[in-house]
Enzyme design. Structure first.
Site, PDB file in Angstrom:
ATOM      1  N   THR A 264     -19.758  11.597 -57.496  1.00 47.56           N
ATOM      2  CA  THR A 264     -18.534  10.821 -57.724  1.00 47.56           C
ATOM      3  C   THR A 264     -18.668   9.418 -57.157  1.00 47.56           C
ATOM      4  O   THR A 264     -19.467   9.168 -56.242  1.00 47.56           O
ATOM      5  CB  THR A 264     -17.339  11.493 -56.993  1.00 47.56           C
ATOM      6  N   ASP A 295     -21.119   9.096 -54.000  1.00 47.50           N
ATOM      7  CA  ASP A 295     -22.109   8.006 -54.071  1.00 47.50           C
ATOM      8  C   ASP A 295     -21.518   6.740 -53.437  1.00 47.50           C
ATOM      9  O   ASP A 295     -21.367   5.711 -54.081  1.00 47.50           O
ATOM     10  CB  ASP A 295     -22.469   7.779 -55.551  1.00 47.50           C
ATOM     11  N   LYS A 297     -22.670   4.857 -50.979  1.00 44.65           N
ATOM     12  CA  LYS A 297     -23.642   3.818 -50.582  1.00 44.65           C
ATOM     13  C   LYS A 297     -23.155   3.008 -49.381  1.00 44.65           C
ATOM     14  O   LYS A 297     -22.975   1.794 -49.454  1.00 44.65           O
ATOM     15  CB  LYS A 297     -23.970   2.877 -51.741  1.00 44.65           C
ATOM     16  N   ASP A 300     -23.221  -0.432 -43.593  1.00 45.10           N
ATOM     17  CA  ASP A 300     -22.643  -1.222 -42.502  1.00 45.10           C
ATOM     18  C   ASP A 300     -23.211  -0.765 -41.155  1.00 45.10           C
ATOM     19  O   ASP A 300     -24.137   0.047 -41.108  1.00 45.10           O
ATOM     20  CB  ASP A 300     -21.114  -1.082 -42.556  1.00 45.10           C
ATOM     21  N   TYR A 406     -33.341   2.712 -67.973  1.00 45.38           N
ATOM     22  CA  TYR A 406     -33.408   4.167 -68.136  1.00 45.38           C
ATOM     23  C   TYR A 406     -34.814   4.680 -68.419  1.00 45.38           C
ATOM     24  O   TYR A 406     -35.619   4.006 -69.063  1.00 45.38           O
ATOM     25  CB  TYR A 406     -32.523   4.598 -69.302  1.00 45.38           C
ATOM     26  N   GLY A 424     -25.308   9.875 -65.884  1.00 46.79           N
ATOM     27  CA  GLY A 424     -23.914   9.461 -66.028  1.00 46.79           C
ATOM     28  C   GLY A 424     -23.515   9.398 -67.479  1.00 46.79           C
ATOM     29  O   GLY A 424     -23.144  10.399 -68.097  1.00 46.79           O
TER      30      GLY A 424
END
Ligand code: 5BU
Length: 452
Positions: A264, A295, A297, A300, A406, A424
């Site tokens: 997600t 997801d 990511k 920090d 891809y 996706g």
């Protein structure tokens, strides 16, 4: 990107150069194989190729043009059409009847002919062809070739006084493909070895099975995802990049039986509500036995990541089994991810990504050292102790005009030995989501089975 570079990438898509283990006519094993004949089947590419080749010489120096059969025949024809240089054709064998001519077309003695060749390797075939043309009273001074395999041919011909103009050499090709993540460092070093005249050692391309990886796994979630893969015979992760809770839940219901995890981007939902979104999603994950991979990511310092992981409206730590994180904040920044499996971003699939080989090497060190990390996202092979997750997988398209690149499931299993494919749009944009899920599941599983 230079014109040459983008042109080479277009040509590469036609499958003109392959990496692997190829036995040449001489019996020698080569780490690459080149066949430029497909270029002639794409009129736009053939046209561009002909312009690039003509730019290598001044056409005023020539009266005729001739391609070495067969691969260069269409190239020479296209160049003749563009330059108005008359074409002559060299036969492979002289006719056994009639004129017994070796050269067809209209020419006269003393004319200078530009010779066109697709690939130059040792140069021996050109050295056989040139005298046959010269025997007709035509002179040859220059040769244009599309690709120099750098195996001495160019030097041999130049030593005999011919000028050889090549559009690409194999070293440049490798460099361009490396920059675009289309070839691994291992393949490049094999090619370099081969070009130096060394016999190339090909390691047996055996990969570890999911069962073997499960035996070696230490983390709760690496064990879990491998167990699901074995049980469902699936290595497919569906990426649910949809905008509403309803779409997300409908999608999870359809893909659930055939995936190992649902990925997600929870922050793209327009109507997120913890109770309405997360609770039913968790129920579906239990019902169909798949993991939830957010997801996010993270990128920090440790303290901020800790706050982002557990707070705000999403409270990711309360429901995600797996999270993605950059490692740019250093090893300690990953300490906060407790009770989840971290998937570290090692390399990205998008065009022009800054995840260079130096970056990836450093990122891998962090990933391998941190007990919270179970794997990495990458477009390159990674060490066996990490699970490899590969996005940028699509059976139909090569790009999305927004920088995504891809590959097919077969390509990523064979070339990267990936463990899990992430798909996706290939699935959520399909007319029949269930059918597309099965297609990707089967393609991924077969690609894996072919390697073990
Ligand atoms: P696609 O529709 O198959 O292109 O979606 C790919 C998904 O994987 C999408 O959610 C991306 O955010 C994600 N992704 C990616 O495509 N490439 C990467 O390198 C990383 C993530 Br990291």
């Amino acid at each position: 990107m230079s014109n040459n570079e983008s042109f080479l990438l277009e040509c590469y898509q036609l499958g003109i150069i392959k990496f692997g283990k190829f036995t040449l006519k001489s019996g020698i094993e080569s780490p690459f194989y080149v066949d430029l004949r497909p270029l002639a089947s794409d009129p736009k590419i053939l046209k561009k190729l002909s312009s690039f080749l003509l730019e290598l010489v001044s056409k005023e120096n020539f009266d005729l043009i001739c391609g070495v059969p067969y691969a260069a025949l269409p190239m020479a024809t296209a160049m003749s059409l563009e330059s108005d240089l008359p074409l002559i054709i060299k036969r492979k064998e002289a006719k056994t009847y009639g004129t017994k001519k070796l050269i067809e077309g209209i020419f006269s003695k003393g004319q200078n002919c530009l010779l066109v060749e697709d690939v130059i390797t040792s140069g021996k075939s050109l050295l056989e062809t040139i005298p046959e043309i010269e025997n007709e009273g035509i002179s040859v001074s220059d040769i244009v070739v599309v690709l120099d395999r750098e195996q001495g041919g160019k030097e041999l011909l130049e030593a005999k006084g011919f000028k050889v103009h090549s559009l690409f050499n194999i070293t440049e090709v490798c460099e361009i493909l490396r920059k675009n993540n289309l070839i691994s460092e291992e393949e490049i070093s094999r090619i370099n070895d081969f070009l130096k005249g060394n016999q190339v050692k090909f390691a047996e391309e055996k990969r570890l099975t999911y069962e073997q990886k499960l035996e070696n796994a230490n983390h709760h979630f690496s064990k879990k995802i491998l167990e699901i893969a074995i049980e469902k015979k699936s290595n497919l992760i569906a990426s649910a990049d949809v905008l509403t809770t309803k779409e997300l839940l409908d999608f999870a219901e359809k893909v659930g039986p055939n995936i190992v995890a649902l990925k997600t981007h929870i922050d793209i939902l327009t109507d997120f509500d913890f109770d309405e979104t997360v609770l039913p999603l968790k129920d579906l994950a239990t019902k169909y036995n798949f993991l939830l991979m957010e997801d996010r990511k993270f990128a920090d310092i440790g303290n901020t990541q800790e706050l982002q992981f557990s707070n705000g409206i999403y409270k990711i730590s309360s429901w995600a089994d797996l999270v993605t994180s950059q490692v740019i904040g250093g090893e300690t920044s990953l300490d906060c991810f407790l009770n989840v499996g971290v998937i570290a971003i090692i390399g990205m699939s998008s065009k022009g990504t800054l995840t260079s080989s130096d970056y990836r090497e450093e990122a891998l060190k962090i990933a391998q050292n941190h007990p919270n990390v179970i794997g990495g996202v990458s477009q390159n092979k990674i060490p066996d102790d990490l699970l490899l997750f590969t996005p940028g997988v699509n059976l139909e398209t090569k790009d999305d005009n927004k920088g995504q690149q891809y590959n097919t499931p077969e390509h990523v299993f064979k070339n990267l030995q990936t463990d899990f494919i992430i798909v996706g749009r290939g699935i959520y944009k399909a007319n029949d989501v269930e059918k597309a899920t099965l297609e990707y599941k089967i393609a991924g599983w077969n690609a894996y089975m072919n390697l073990i």
